[in-house]
Design a protein around this motif. Structure first.
Motif, PDB file in Angstrom:
ATOM      1  N   MET A 196       0.838  -1.194   0.000  1.00  0.00           N
ATOM      2  CA  MET A 196       0.000   0.000   0.000  1.00  0.00           C
ATOM      3  C   MET A 196       0.872   1.242   0.000  1.00  0.00           C
ATOM      4  O   MET A 196       1.756   1.390   0.822  1.00  0.00           O
ATOM      5  N   GLN A 197       0.612   2.099  -0.941  1.00  0.00           N
ATOM      6  CA  GLN A 197       1.448   3.276  -1.080  1.00  0.00           C
ATOM      7  C   GLN A 197       0.632   4.423  -1.656  1.00  0.00           C
ATOM      8  O   GLN A 197      -0.450   4.210  -2.211  1.00  0.00           O
ATOM      9  N   VAL A 198       1.159   5.611  -1.504  1.00  0.00           N
ATOM     10  CA  VAL A 198       0.544   6.791  -2.096  1.00  0.00           C
ATOM     11  C   VAL A 198       1.050   6.926  -3.531  1.00  0.00           C
ATOM     12  O   VAL A 198       2.253   6.868  -3.780  1.00  0.00           O
ATOM     13  N   ILE A 199       0.122   7.086  -4.456  1.00  0.00           N
ATOM     14  CA  ILE A 199       0.465   7.212  -5.874  1.00  0.00           C
ATOM     15  C   ILE A 199       0.139   8.636  -6.319  1.00  0.00           C
ATOM     16  O   ILE A 199      -1.008   9.083  -6.205  1.00  0.00           O
ATOM     17  N   SER A 200       1.147   9.332  -6.789  1.00  0.00           N
ATOM     18  CA  SER A 200       0.971  10.706  -7.252  1.00  0.00           C
ATOM     19  C   SER A 200       0.710  10.717  -8.758  1.00  0.00           C
ATOM     20  O   SER A 200       1.537  10.229  -9.541  1.00  0.00           O
ATOM     21  N   LEU A 201      -0.415  11.264  -9.160  1.00  0.00           N
ATOM     22  CA  LEU A 201      -0.697  11.337 -10.595  1.00  0.00           C
ATOM     23  C   LEU A 201       0.367  12.166 -11.316  1.00  0.00           C
ATOM     24  O   LEU A 201       0.840  11.786 -12.381  1.00  0.00           O
ATOM     25  N   ALA A 202       0.739  13.289 -10.735  1.00  0.00           N
ATOM     26  CA  ALA A 202       1.736  14.161 -11.377  1.00  0.00           C
ATOM     27  C   ALA A 202       3.048  13.408 -11.583  1.00  0.00           C
ATOM     28  O   ALA A 202       3.674  13.488 -12.650  1.00  0.00           O
ATOM     29  N   SER A 203       3.454  12.652 -10.572  1.00  0.00           N
ATOM     30  CA  SER A 203       4.686  11.886 -10.682  1.00  0.00           C
ATOM     31  C   SER A 203       4.564  10.824 -11.768  1.00  0.00           C
ATOM     32  O   SER A 203       5.478  10.638 -12.588  1.00  0.00           O
ATOM     33  N   LYS A 204       3.448  10.131 -11.798  1.00  0.00           N
ATOM     34  CA  LYS A 204       3.257   9.082 -12.815  1.00  0.00           C
ATOM     35  C   LYS A 204       3.248   9.679 -14.220  1.00  0.00           C
ATOM     36  O   LYS A 204       3.852   9.118 -15.142  1.00  0.00           O
ATOM     37  N   PHE A 205       2.546  10.805 -14.385  1.00  0.00           N
ATOM     38  CA  PHE A 205       2.507  11.418 -15.724  1.00  0.00           C
ATOM     39  C   PHE A 205       3.895  11.890 -16.174  1.00  0.00           C
ATOM     40  O   PHE A 205       4.159  12.003 -17.375  1.00  0.00           O
ATOM     41  N   SER A 206       4.765  12.192 -15.215  1.00  0.00           N
ATOM     42  CA  SER A 206       6.100  12.689 -15.582  1.00  0.00           C
ATOM     43  C   SER A 206       7.020  11.574 -16.066  1.00  0.00           C
ATOM     44  O   SER A 206       8.116  11.833 -16.561  1.00  0.00           O
ATOM     45  N   GLN A 207       6.561  10.329 -15.925  1.00  0.00           N
ATOM     46  CA  GLN A 207       7.442   9.193 -16.220  1.00  0.00           C
ATOM     47  C   GLN A 207       7.336   8.625 -17.630  1.00  0.00           C
ATOM     48  O   GLN A 207       7.955   7.618 -17.965  1.00  0.00           O
ATOM     49  N   PHE A 208       6.476   9.232 -18.458  1.00  0.00           N
ATOM     50  CA  PHE A 208       6.401   8.742 -19.839  1.00  0.00           C
ATOM     51  C   PHE A 208       5.921   9.858 -20.765  1.00  0.00           C
ATOM     52  O   PHE A 208       5.313  10.835 -20.311  1.00  0.00           O
ATOM     53  N   ASP A 209       6.207   9.682 -22.033  1.00  0.00           N
ATOM     54  CA  ASP A 209       5.823  10.688 -23.026  1.00  0.00           C
ATOM     55  C   ASP A 209       4.966  10.125 -24.157  1.00  0.00           C
ATOM     56  O   ASP A 209       4.336  10.893 -24.885  1.00  0.00           O
ATOM     57  N   GLU A 210       4.982   8.816 -24.329  1.00  0.00           N
ATOM     58  CA  GLU A 210       4.260   8.228 -25.470  1.00  0.00           C
ATOM     59  C   GLU A 210       2.793   8.615 -25.449  1.00  0.00           C
ATOM     60  O   GLU A 210       2.144   8.585 -24.404  1.00  0.00           O
ATOM     61  N   LEU A 211       2.278   8.913 -26.614  1.00  0.00           N
ATOM     62  CA  LEU A 211       0.856   9.201 -26.768  1.00  0.00           C
ATOM     63  C   LEU A 211       0.101   7.897 -27.044  1.00  0.00           C
ATOM     64  O   LEU A 211       0.657   6.943 -27.583  1.00  0.00           O
ATOM     65  N   TRP A 212      -1.157   7.874 -26.645  1.00  0.00           N
ATOM     66  CA  TRP A 212      -2.056   6.738 -26.948  1.00  0.00           C
ATOM     67  C   TRP A 212      -1.501   5.414 -26.459  1.00  0.00           C
ATOM     68  O   TRP A 212      -1.656   4.389 -27.117  1.00  0.00           O
ATOM     69  N   SER A 213      -0.822   5.446 -25.319  1.00  0.00           N
ATOM     70  CA  SER A 213      -0.244   4.225 -24.760  1.00  0.00           C
ATOM     71  C   SER A 213      -0.533   4.168 -23.266  1.00  0.00           C
ATOM     72  O   SER A 213       0.296   4.536 -22.440  1.00  0.00           O
ATOM     73  N   PRO A 214      -1.737   3.724 -22.904  1.00  0.00           N
ATOM     74  CA  PRO A 214      -2.180   3.764 -21.506  1.00  0.00           C
ATOM     75  C   PRO A 214      -1.261   2.968 -20.594  1.00  0.00           C
ATOM     76  O   PRO A 214      -0.787   1.885 -20.966  1.00  0.00           O
ATOM     77  N   LYS A 215      -1.014   3.530 -19.414  1.00  0.00           N
ATOM     78  CA  LYS A 215      -0.180   2.876 -18.411  1.00  0.00           C
ATOM     79  C   LYS A 215      -1.045   2.521 -17.205  1.00  0.00           C
ATOM     80  O   LYS A 215      -1.860   3.343 -16.755  1.00  0.00           O
ATOM     81  N   ILE A 216      -0.840   1.345 -16.681  1.00  0.00           N
ATOM     82  CA  ILE A 216      -1.585   0.915 -15.491  1.00  0.00           C
ATOM     83  C   ILE A 216      -0.875   1.439 -14.254  1.00  0.00           C
ATOM     84  O   ILE A 216       0.328   1.241 -14.091  1.00  0.00           O
ATOM     85  N   ILE A 217      -1.618   2.109 -13.379  1.00  0.00           N
ATOM     86  CA  ILE A 217      -0.983   2.618 -12.156  1.00  0.00           C
ATOM     87  C   ILE A 217      -1.582   2.013 -10.883  1.00  0.00           C
ATOM     88  O   ILE A 217      -1.030   2.192  -9.802  1.00  0.00           O
ATOM     89  N   ALA A 218      -2.702   1.307 -11.013  1.00  0.00           N
ATOM     90  CA  ALA A 218      -3.291   0.695  -9.818  1.00  0.00           C
ATOM     91  C   ALA A 218      -4.326  -0.323 -10.252  1.00  0.00           C
ATOM     92  O   ALA A 218      -4.843  -0.285 -11.377  1.00  0.00           O
ATOM     93  N   GLU A 219      -4.621  -1.258  -9.332  1.00  0.00           N
ATOM     94  CA  GLU A 219      -5.728  -2.189  -9.584  1.00  0.00           C
ATOM     95  C   GLU A 219      -6.680  -2.163  -8.406  1.00  0.00           C
ATOM     96  O   GLU A 219      -6.273  -1.962  -7.254  1.00  0.00           O
ATOM     97  N   VAL A 220      -7.938  -2.322  -8.721  1.00  0.00           N
ATOM     98  CA  VAL A 220      -9.002  -2.318  -7.708  1.00  0.00           C
ATOM     99  C   VAL A 220      -9.921  -3.480  -8.075  1.00  0.00           C
ATOM    100  O   VAL A 220     -10.688  -3.391  -9.029  1.00  0.00           O
ATOM    101  N   ASN A 221      -9.805  -4.569  -7.349  1.00  0.00           N
ATOM    102  CA  ASN A 221     -10.517  -5.800  -7.719  1.00  0.00           C
ATOM    103  C   ASN A 221     -10.273  -6.109  -9.200  1.00  0.00           C
ATOM    104  O   ASN A 221      -9.127  -6.195  -9.613  1.00  0.00           O
ATOM    105  N   ASN A 222     -11.314  -6.233  -9.981  1.00  0.00           N
ATOM    106  CA  ASN A 222     -11.154  -6.618 -11.391  1.00  0.00           C
ATOM    107  C   ASN A 222     -10.942  -5.429 -12.329  1.00  0.00           C
ATOM    108  O   ASN A 222     -11.058  -5.564 -13.535  1.00  0.00           O
ATOM    109  N   PHE A 223     -10.644  -4.278 -11.754  1.00  0.00           N
ATOM    110  CA  PHE A 223     -10.448  -3.068 -12.561  1.00  0.00           C
ATOM    111  C   PHE A 223      -8.998  -2.600 -12.536  1.00  0.00           C
ATOM    112  O   PHE A 223      -8.278  -2.823 -11.567  1.00  0.00           O
ATOM    113  N   HIS A 224      -8.631  -1.911 -13.595  1.00  0.00           N
ATOM    114  CA  HIS A 224      -7.358  -1.205 -13.635  1.00  0.00           C
ATOM    115  C   HIS A 224      -7.596   0.294 -13.661  1.00  0.00           C
ATOM    116  O   HIS A 224      -8.546   0.772 -14.286  1.00  0.00           O
ATOM    117  N   VAL A 225      -6.729   1.019 -12.995  1.00  0.00           N
ATOM    118  CA  VAL A 225      -6.645   2.458 -13.151  1.00  0.00           C
ATOM    119  C   VAL A 225      -5.499   2.708 -14.114  1.00  0.00           C
ATOM    120  O   VAL A 225      -4.385   2.243 -13.886  1.00  0.00           O
TER     121      VAL A 225
END
Lengths: 118, 118
Positions: free
Chosen positions: B1-30
Protein backbone atom coordinates in the motif's frame (compact mmCIF):
# COMPACT_ATOMS: atom_id res chain seq x y z
CA UNK A 1 -24.02 9.78 -21.63
CA UNK A 2 -23.08 13.10 -20.20
CA UNK A 3 -20.17 15.12 -18.88
CA UNK A 4 -19.96 15.03 -15.09
CA UNK A 5 -18.19 17.90 -13.36
CA UNK A 6 -16.62 17.02 -10.04
CA UNK A 7 -16.75 20.66 -8.90
CA UNK A 8 -20.44 20.85 -9.71
CA UNK A 9 -21.19 17.58 -7.91
CA UNK A 10 -19.23 18.63 -4.81
CA UNK A 11 -21.20 21.88 -4.71
CA UNK A 12 -24.47 20.00 -4.35
CA UNK A 13 -24.07 18.63 -0.84
CA UNK A 14 -22.50 19.46 2.50
CA UNK A 15 -22.94 16.35 4.64
CA UNK A 16 -19.73 14.81 5.91
CA UNK A 17 -19.03 11.06 5.74
CA UNK A 18 -21.95 10.48 3.40
CA UNK A 19 -20.65 9.22 0.04
CA UNK A 20 -22.66 10.10 -3.06
CA UNK A 21 -22.71 7.98 -6.20
CA UNK A 22 -21.98 9.99 -9.32
CA UNK A 23 -21.36 7.27 -11.91
CA UNK A 24 -21.29 3.54 -12.51
CA UNK A 25 -18.76 1.55 -14.49
CA UNK A 26 -19.80 -2.09 -14.87
CA UNK A 27 -19.94 -3.47 -11.31
CA UNK A 28 -18.29 -0.40 -9.80
CA UNK A 29 -19.54 2.88 -8.43
CA UNK A 30 -17.74 6.19 -8.55
CA UNK A 31 -18.51 8.01 -5.33
CA UNK A 32 -17.52 11.36 -3.93
CA UNK A 33 -17.41 12.35 -0.30
CA UNK A 34 -16.59 15.23 2.00
CA UNK A 35 -14.68 14.06 5.03
CA UNK A 36 -13.56 15.84 8.18
CA UNK A 37 -12.51 14.41 11.51
CA UNK A 38 -12.01 10.74 12.17
CA UNK A 39 -14.06 7.86 10.81
CA UNK A 40 -14.19 4.37 12.33
CA UNK A 41 -11.79 1.50 11.86
CA UNK A 42 -13.21 -0.97 9.38
CA UNK A 43 -12.37 -3.35 6.58
CA UNK A 44 -14.14 -4.64 3.51
CA UNK A 45 -14.44 -8.38 3.09
CA UNK A 46 -14.36 -8.53 -0.69
CA UNK A 47 -13.88 -5.01 -1.96
CA UNK A 48 -10.71 -3.08 -2.70
CA UNK A 49 -11.28 0.63 -2.30
CA UNK A 50 -9.59 3.47 -4.17
CA UNK A 51 -9.32 6.96 -2.69
CA UNK A 52 -8.30 9.90 -4.90
CA UNK A 53 -7.97 13.29 -3.21
CA UNK A 54 -9.56 16.10 -5.19
CA UNK A 55 -9.01 18.83 -2.59
CA UNK A 56 -7.37 18.89 0.82
CA UNK A 57 -5.35 16.28 2.67
CA UNK A 58 -6.57 12.81 3.62
CA UNK A 59 -4.85 10.58 6.13
CA UNK A 60 -5.67 6.89 6.02
CA UNK A 61 -4.63 5.26 9.25
CA UNK A 62 -3.49 1.66 8.77
CA UNK A 63 -2.50 -0.58 11.64
CA UNK A 64 1.19 -0.42 10.72
CA UNK A 65 1.45 3.10 9.23
CA UNK A 66 -0.38 6.15 7.92
CA UNK A 67 -0.93 7.03 4.29
CA UNK A 68 -1.11 10.80 3.74
CA UNK A 69 -2.72 11.79 0.44
CA UNK A 70 -2.62 15.28 -1.02
CA UNK A 71 -4.53 16.65 -3.99
CA UNK A 72 -3.91 14.52 -7.06
CA UNK A 73 -2.75 11.53 -5.05
CA UNK A 74 -4.47 8.18 -4.68
CA UNK A 75 -4.19 4.95 -2.78
CA UNK A 76 -5.91 1.58 -2.95
CA UNK A 77 -6.83 -0.19 0.27
CA UNK A 78 -7.08 -3.90 -0.51
CA UNK A 79 -9.92 -5.99 0.84
CA UNK A 80 -9.31 -7.30 4.32
CA UNK A 81 -7.04 -4.44 5.36
CA UNK A 82 -8.21 -2.45 8.37
CA UNK A 83 -8.20 1.28 7.79
CA UNK A 84 -9.53 4.47 9.32
CA UNK A 85 -9.78 7.67 7.26
CA UNK A 86 -8.98 10.94 9.00
CA UNK A 87 -8.86 14.58 7.94
CA UNK A 88 -8.02 17.51 10.20
CA UNK A 89 -9.63 19.85 7.65
CA UNK A 90 -12.41 19.08 5.21
CA UNK A 91 -11.18 16.98 2.31
CA UNK A 92 -12.92 16.16 -0.96
CA UNK A 93 -12.39 12.60 -2.07
CA UNK A 94 -13.32 10.51 -5.09
CA UNK A 95 -13.75 6.78 -4.49
CA UNK A 96 -13.86 3.84 -6.93
CA UNK A 97 -15.25 0.70 -5.40
CA UNK A 98 -17.49 -2.26 -6.15
CA UNK A 99 -21.20 -1.50 -5.87
CA UNK A 100 -21.40 -3.88 -2.92
CA UNK A 101 -19.11 -1.66 -0.80
CA UNK A 102 -20.59 -0.38 2.46
CA UNK A 103 -18.86 2.65 3.97
CA UNK A 104 -18.28 0.90 7.29
CA UNK A 105 -17.28 -2.37 5.67
CA UNK A 106 -18.06 -5.55 7.55
CA UNK A 107 -19.57 -3.62 10.48
CA UNK A 108 -22.87 -1.84 10.62
CA UNK A 109 -22.93 0.95 13.17
CA UNK A 110 -24.03 4.55 13.68
CA UNK A 111 -21.62 5.68 10.94
CA UNK A 112 -23.12 3.33 8.35
CA UNK A 113 -24.69 5.18 5.42
CA UNK A 114 -26.20 3.71 2.28
CA UNK A 115 -24.71 5.73 -0.56
CA UNK A 116 -27.28 7.51 -2.71
CA UNK A 117 -27.06 8.82 -6.25
CA UNK A 118 -26.38 12.53 -6.54
CA UNK B 1 0.00 0.00 0.00
CA UNK B 2 1.45 3.28 -1.08
CA UNK B 3 0.54 6.79 -2.10
CA UNK B 4 0.47 7.21 -5.87
CA UNK B 5 0.97 10.71 -7.25
CA UNK B 6 -0.70 11.34 -10.59
CA UNK B 7 1.74 14.16 -11.38
CA UNK B 8 4.69 11.89 -10.68
CA UNK B 9 3.26 9.08 -12.81
CA UNK B 10 2.51 11.42 -15.72
CA UNK B 11 6.10 12.69 -15.58
CA UNK B 12 7.44 9.19 -16.22
CA UNK B 13 6.40 8.74 -19.84
CA UNK B 14 5.82 10.69 -23.03
CA UNK B 15 4.26 8.23 -25.47
CA UNK B 16 0.86 9.20 -26.77
CA UNK B 17 -2.06 6.74 -26.95
CA UNK B 18 -0.24 4.22 -24.76
CA UNK B 19 -2.18 3.76 -21.51
CA UNK B 20 -0.18 2.88 -18.41
CA UNK B 21 -1.59 0.91 -15.49
CA UNK B 22 -0.98 2.62 -12.16
CA UNK B 23 -3.29 0.69 -9.82
CA UNK B 24 -5.73 -2.19 -9.58
CA UNK B 25 -9.00 -2.32 -7.71
CA UNK B 26 -10.52 -5.80 -7.72
CA UNK B 27 -11.15 -6.62 -11.39
CA UNK B 28 -10.45 -3.07 -12.56
CA UNK B 29 -7.36 -1.20 -13.63
CA UNK B 30 -6.64 2.46 -13.15
CA UNK B 31 -4.77 3.67 -16.20
CA UNK B 32 -3.37 7.00 -17.26
CA UNK B 33 -2.70 8.19 -20.76
CA UNK B 34 -1.43 11.13 -22.75
CA UNK B 35 -3.55 11.74 -25.82
CA UNK B 36 -3.18 14.11 -28.72
CA UNK B 37 -4.78 13.97 -32.14
CA UNK B 38 -7.49 11.54 -33.12
CA UNK B 39 -7.78 7.90 -32.13
CA UNK B 40 -9.83 5.29 -33.98
CA UNK B 41 -13.53 4.56 -33.71
CA UNK B 42 -14.07 1.52 -31.51
CA UNK B 43 -16.31 -0.02 -28.93
CA UNK B 44 -15.87 -2.44 -26.05
CA UNK B 45 -18.02 -5.54 -26.00
CA UNK B 46 -18.33 -5.96 -22.25
CA UNK B 47 -16.51 -3.09 -20.64
CA UNK B 48 -17.75 0.33 -19.61
CA UNK B 49 -14.94 2.88 -19.68
CA UNK B 50 -14.49 5.94 -17.49
CA UNK B 51 -12.45 8.94 -18.62
CA UNK B 52 -11.45 11.63 -16.12
CA UNK B 53 -9.51 14.60 -17.46
CA UNK B 54 -6.56 15.56 -15.27
CA UNK B 55 -5.17 18.26 -17.57
CA UNK B 56 -6.30 19.68 -20.89
CA UNK B 57 -9.44 19.12 -22.92
CA UNK B 58 -10.66 15.78 -24.25
CA UNK B 59 -13.33 15.38 -26.89
CA UNK B 60 -15.02 12.02 -27.16
CA UNK B 61 -16.76 11.73 -30.49
CA UNK B 62 -19.93 9.65 -30.31
CA UNK B 63 -22.02 8.82 -33.35
CA UNK B 64 -24.78 11.21 -32.30
CA UNK B 65 -22.84 13.93 -30.46
CA UNK B 66 -19.53 14.99 -28.95
CA UNK B 67 -18.67 14.97 -25.26
CA UNK B 68 -16.16 17.69 -24.36
CA UNK B 69 -14.40 17.13 -21.05
CA UNK B 70 -12.31 19.73 -19.27
CA UNK B 71 -10.05 19.28 -16.24
CA UNK B 72 -12.01 17.76 -13.36
CA UNK B 73 -14.72 16.37 -15.60
CA UNK B 74 -15.50 12.76 -16.34
CA UNK B 75 -17.71 10.63 -18.54
CA UNK B 76 -18.51 6.95 -18.75
CA UNK B 77 -18.82 5.30 -22.16
CA UNK B 78 -21.01 2.22 -21.74
CA UNK B 79 -20.10 -1.06 -23.39
CA UNK B 80 -21.29 -1.35 -26.96
CA UNK B 81 -21.18 2.39 -27.62
CA UNK B 82 -18.92 3.46 -30.46
CA UNK B 83 -16.58 6.28 -29.55
CA UNK B 84 -13.46 8.02 -30.80
CA UNK B 85 -11.32 10.15 -28.45
CA UNK B 86 -9.80 13.32 -29.86
CA UNK B 87 -7.62 16.10 -28.44
CA UNK B 88 -6.36 19.09 -30.37
CA UNK B 89 -3.71 19.64 -27.69
CA UNK B 90 -2.12 17.04 -25.42
CA UNK B 91 -4.50 15.94 -22.70
CA UNK B 92 -3.78 13.90 -19.59
CA UNK B 93 -6.48 11.40 -18.81
CA UNK B 94 -7.18 8.89 -16.05
CA UNK B 95 -9.17 5.83 -17.09
CA UNK B 96 -10.95 3.35 -14.95
CA UNK B 97 -11.96 0.16 -16.69
CA UNK B 98 -12.12 -3.63 -16.33
CA UNK B 99 -8.76 -5.37 -16.66
CA UNK B 100 -10.01 -7.05 -19.83
CA UNK B 101 -10.30 -3.70 -21.65
CA UNK B 102 -8.23 -3.35 -24.82
CA UNK B 103 -7.59 0.22 -25.98
CA UNK B 104 -9.04 -0.43 -29.43
CA UNK B 105 -11.94 -2.46 -28.10
CA UNK B 106 -13.28 -5.23 -30.30
CA UNK B 107 -10.79 -4.43 -33.08
CA UNK B 108 -7.09 -5.13 -33.17
CA UNK B 109 -5.21 -2.77 -35.43
CA UNK B 110 -2.06 -0.67 -35.63
CA UNK B 111 -3.31 1.47 -32.71
CA UNK B 112 -3.70 -1.53 -30.41
CA UNK B 113 -1.43 -1.39 -27.37
CA UNK B 114 -1.31 -3.76 -24.44
CA UNK B 115 -1.27 -1.55 -21.36
CA UNK B 116 1.77 -2.01 -19.15
CA UNK B 117 2.31 -1.20 -15.50
CA UNK B 118 4.10 2.05 -14.83
Amino acid sequence: MQVISLASKFSQFDELWSPKIIAEVNNFHVKIGKLKGEFVWHQHENEDELFLVIKGILTIHLREKDLVLHEGELAVIPKGVEHCPYASQEVHVLMFEPKTTLNTGTDKNDRTVEAEWL
